[in-house]
Write an enzyme that holds these catalytic residues in place. Structure first.
Site, PDB file in Angstrom:
ATOM      1  CG  ASP A   1       4.700  12.200  40.911  1.00  0.00           C
ATOM      2  OD1 ASP A   1       4.471  12.793  39.841  1.00  0.00           O
ATOM      3  OD2 ASP A   1       5.860  11.921  41.302  1.00  0.00           O
TER       4      ASP A   1
ATOM      5  CG  ASP B   1      10.758  15.729  38.095  1.00  0.00           C
ATOM      6  OD1 ASP B   1      10.062  16.206  39.004  1.00  0.00           O
ATOM      7  OD2 ASP B   1      10.683  14.542  37.727  1.00  0.00           O
TER       8      ASP B   1
END
Ligand code: DGJ
Length: 745
Positions: free
Chosen positions: A485, A555
């Protein structure tokens, strides 16, 4: 006018001294797609359905001659002749569609390379020097007429798709320092025309991958990231279409993508002669790179292709290219396993016991990979602390990760773990020990994003720390997958340990070190796959894709929003890398409620994952999930590796969406159809399939939904493509999925 003419004449004289004597090339082989015609001084690439040609003009300038549909081998393409001067404001050479222009002489087009020398000179006249063809790749060397600075242009070509990769290596052989102010990988010149339009991708967190078009008119368009990483405001991809009548399957399309995960720029310019030039490379904003004598700099690769068959085919060429030439497992990428991810279920509250329970349940549903997301390390109980401390949190996992990993493996799943290695929370042991390891300007504020700072990966010690921390983690734990990430942009990008004039190298060295870490980790742990995630889809590009197996597009897991997100993603990138999770309803992003069917079908358009709190699912929901996961396994090769046709576009919040994937061997097609919101009594459009074999026969079966009562069980490819199928979707958030299997004669 006179001054320009004198300069050009001097250049021609100087050229005579060395031109011709410096060709150090092996003769081009007739079986390679790259040829050099010495008589005409033309380089020509013929690959896939594309021909690309450039030549050396009388002044030694490298000039693009043609880029488009494949031509006959003996079609004339040269000689290279620069556009004539029209006035004293556009001297000969000022607008030449150069392959790679140095800023010098009379040029007015955007240069690929702009430098300044230590003595104050800023003139760079790049002229042809020599070429080499090695293993089907072409290298053309240009040299400045006065200083010993060379630019080696690299050309690679994919014979199947006709996609060409171009990059440049800038070498300083001179005795003085050269500072590079602006460095592109390549410029792509399109034929002069006034009816081009540009398609590009734009977005923001939880709203990535919007497709936009705009007419190309005189004046420039800059697609770029100044954020230090790829970013999602623009993605480094473009498509330029000719004329107003283009669509998914019709029209001339020039398209390309830059393989770079740092600040980048794609500058699209139409000049006074209606020439369109696409220049891509390092973002010149805040850029400076000093080359001492003997030093060099390699640019990223700028890939580009062409098709006559519309934007749909442009996307399919990109997908095929990624699968066969870019991905780490290319040319045979592995199918994405069905994964479970803990993030939306448990957020930072991960612990051994709960994760084991989730794993047991996931395995029962048919999940193949279990991934523990954020929260397993350091003092990571929220996003305020812990980043940088890559040691297992013993309160949450008293016996380390081993019991959970063993459990996951025992259940027949592979094990994955979340990391964000390039970041540090000020509240971490790492930052307390090494506050100087972050990007910063001495004495200035350090702006935080999500309570974190960016480690300066360009530093050797930081690169080594990150590599060693991950290497240790992978050595000590039997891990098969890292979700990598990256959750903020750069700010205050100083590198105070270096001399001021070298600090901006951070834009290049950071990304080189990132790639180096990933490359070495992969070499040392070949069984480990990596996902590129950047708070969603903010780091997806052909550079990172060469080192990662899949990406996280957003997301935003709302299945309706996802239709547009996934559609936009598919313009540039393959469904084979596009992960999509089934999460809870109502969705956390927009509070929209949707059925489990709709959520599964939307997620099945890419690599299927589950991110919901499955402990809360009822037995009926478990059964639904099990049957979709099983069905997915039967179609995933087609969905992930097949040819994608966008049948109904969900862009601009359109009510409908439909995609079809046709298996590489042509034996199966999978259709997904969605209705976001029914309008009055309007019928759902008849769906006409594409890409089937007209003469072959296909039997249809439903994964979900209903076909019109008169739909034949078996019909020809021609029938499904021309008559089509009616699925009768109604109401809000309705969906269907249909599989067409080829019937053996
Ligand atoms: C951002 C990612 O996109 C999410 O999926 C999740 O991994 C969080 N970070 C964890 O902090």
């Amino acid at each position: 006018m006179n001054r320009a003419k004198t300069t050009m004449a001097a250049a021609v004289l100087a050229l005579g001294a060395w031109l011709g004597s410096s060709v150090s090339a092996a003769p081009s082989r007739p079986d390679t797609p790259i040829h050099y015609d010495a008589a005409q001084r033309i380089f020509r690439i013929d690959a896939g359905k594309v021909t690309y040609a450039f030549g050396v003009d009388h002044d030694g300038v490298l000039q693009t001659l043609y880029w488009g549909s494949r031509l006959a081998p003996d079609d004339p393409l040269g000689p290279a002749t620069p556009p004539a001067s029209r006035s004293s404001f556009d001297a000969i050479g000022s607008n030449t569609p150069q392959e790679y222009a140095g800023w010098g002489g009379p040029i007015t087009v955007m240069p690929d390379l702009k430098v300044h020398f230590a003595d104050g000179n800023r003139d760079l006249l790049l002229r042809y020097d020599s070429y080499k063809i090695n293993n089907g790749n072409l290298q053309v060397t240009l040299r400045d007429l006065h200083a010993d600075v060379t630019v080696v242009l690299n050309y690679t070509v994919d014979p199947a798709t006709g996609i060409i990769g171009r990059s440049a290596r800038i070498e300083n052989h001179a005795k003085q320092t050269v500072t590079l102010d602006r460095v592109a990988a390549a410029s792509w010149n399109l034929p002069p025309a006034t009816d081009y339009s540009l398609r590009y991708l734009t977005g923001t967190w939880a709203s990535e991958w919007h497709v936009r078009t705009r007419a190309l008119t005189p004046g420039a368009t800059d697609l770029e990231s100044r954020r230090g990483s790829t970013g999602d405001e623009n993605n480094p991809w473009f498509a330029i279409e000719r004329g107003g009548d283009w669509n998914e399957s019709h029209g001339h399309v020039w398209f390309g993508a830059l393989a770079w995960s740092g600040s980048w720029s794609i500058h699209i310019d139409q000049d006074i002669l209606s020439q369109v030039r696409v220049t891509g490379g390092f973002n010149p904003f805040d850029f400076s790179y000093r080359l001492e004598p003997g030093q060099s700099l390699d640019t990223p690769v700028f890939y580009a292709g062409y098709t006559d068959d519309g934007i749909g085919e442009a996307s399919r060429l990109m997908h095929r290219f990624e699968l066969t030439r870019i991905l780490p497992a290319a040319p045979k990428p592995k199918l994405r396993p069905v994964l479970y991810n803990s993030w939306e279920a448990t957020e930072f509250k991960v612990n051994d016991q709960d994760q084991q329970r989730l794993a047991e349940k996931a395995a029962k549903l048919g999940v193949e990979r279990f991934v523990v997301d954020d929260g397993w390390f350091g003092a990571r109980n929220s996003d305020h602390a812990g980043l940088g401390d890559w040691v297992v949190n013993r309160e949450k996992f008293p016996n380390g990760l081993k019991p959970l990993i063993d459990k996951v493996h025992g259940l027949g799943m592979s094990f994955g773990l979340w990391v964000e290695p390039e970041m540090v929370n000020p509240d971490s042991d790492l930052y307390r020990q090494h506050p100087d390891w972050v990007l910063n300007f001495t004495g200035r504020q350090r702006s935080e994003g999500r309570h974190q700072l960016v480690l300066n990966l360009a530093r050797d010690d930081v690169r080594d720390y990150v590599f060693n921390a991950l290497d240790k983690l992978l050595k000590e734990n039997d891990i098969q997958f890292l979700k990598w990430d990256y959750n903020r942009n750069w700010s205050e990008p100083g590198w105070p340990q270096l001399a001021p004039e070298d600090q901006q190298k951070v834009y290049v060295t950071y990304v080189q070190h990132l790639y180096d870490i990933m490359r070495r980790l992969r070499a040392r742990h070949p069984g480990v796959e990596i996902e590129s995630c950047s708070g969603g889809g903010a780091r997806v590009d052909l550079g990172i894709m060469g080192l990662t197996d899949e990406v996280w597009p957003s997301d935003n897991t709302d299945p309706s929003d996802r239709l547009s997100i996934q559609d936009g993603f598919s313009y540039a990138y393959a469904p084979a890398v596009m992960m999509s999770w089934v999460t809870g309803s109502p969705n956390w992003v927009n509070k929209r409620s949707s059925s489990l069917d709709f959520r599964f079908l939307s997620s099945m358009q890419g690599g299927l994952g589950i991110g919901a709190n499955i402990m809360e699912w009822t037995p009926a929901e478990d059964a639904t999930a099990r049957s979709y996961i099983e069905a997915y396994k039967g179609i995933r090769a087609t969905v992930q590796l097949g040819r994608l046709y966008r049948l109904l576009s969900p862009q601009e919040r359109a009510p409908y969406s439909a995609t079809e994937s046709v298996a590489a061997d042509g034996n199966q097609a999978v259709l997904f159809a969605f209705l976001r919101q029914g309008q009055e009594a309007q019928a759902y459009p008849t769906i006409h399939l594409q890409g089937l074999d007209s003469a072959a026969r296909y039997r249809y079966r439903l994964i979900h939904g209903k076909a019109a009562a008169d739909t034949p069980a078996v019909a020809s490819g021609a029938y499904w493509m021309h008559h089509g199928i009616d699925l009768g979707l109604r109401g809000d958030l309705d969906a269907a999925a249909v599989v067409f299997d080829r019937v053996r004669p």
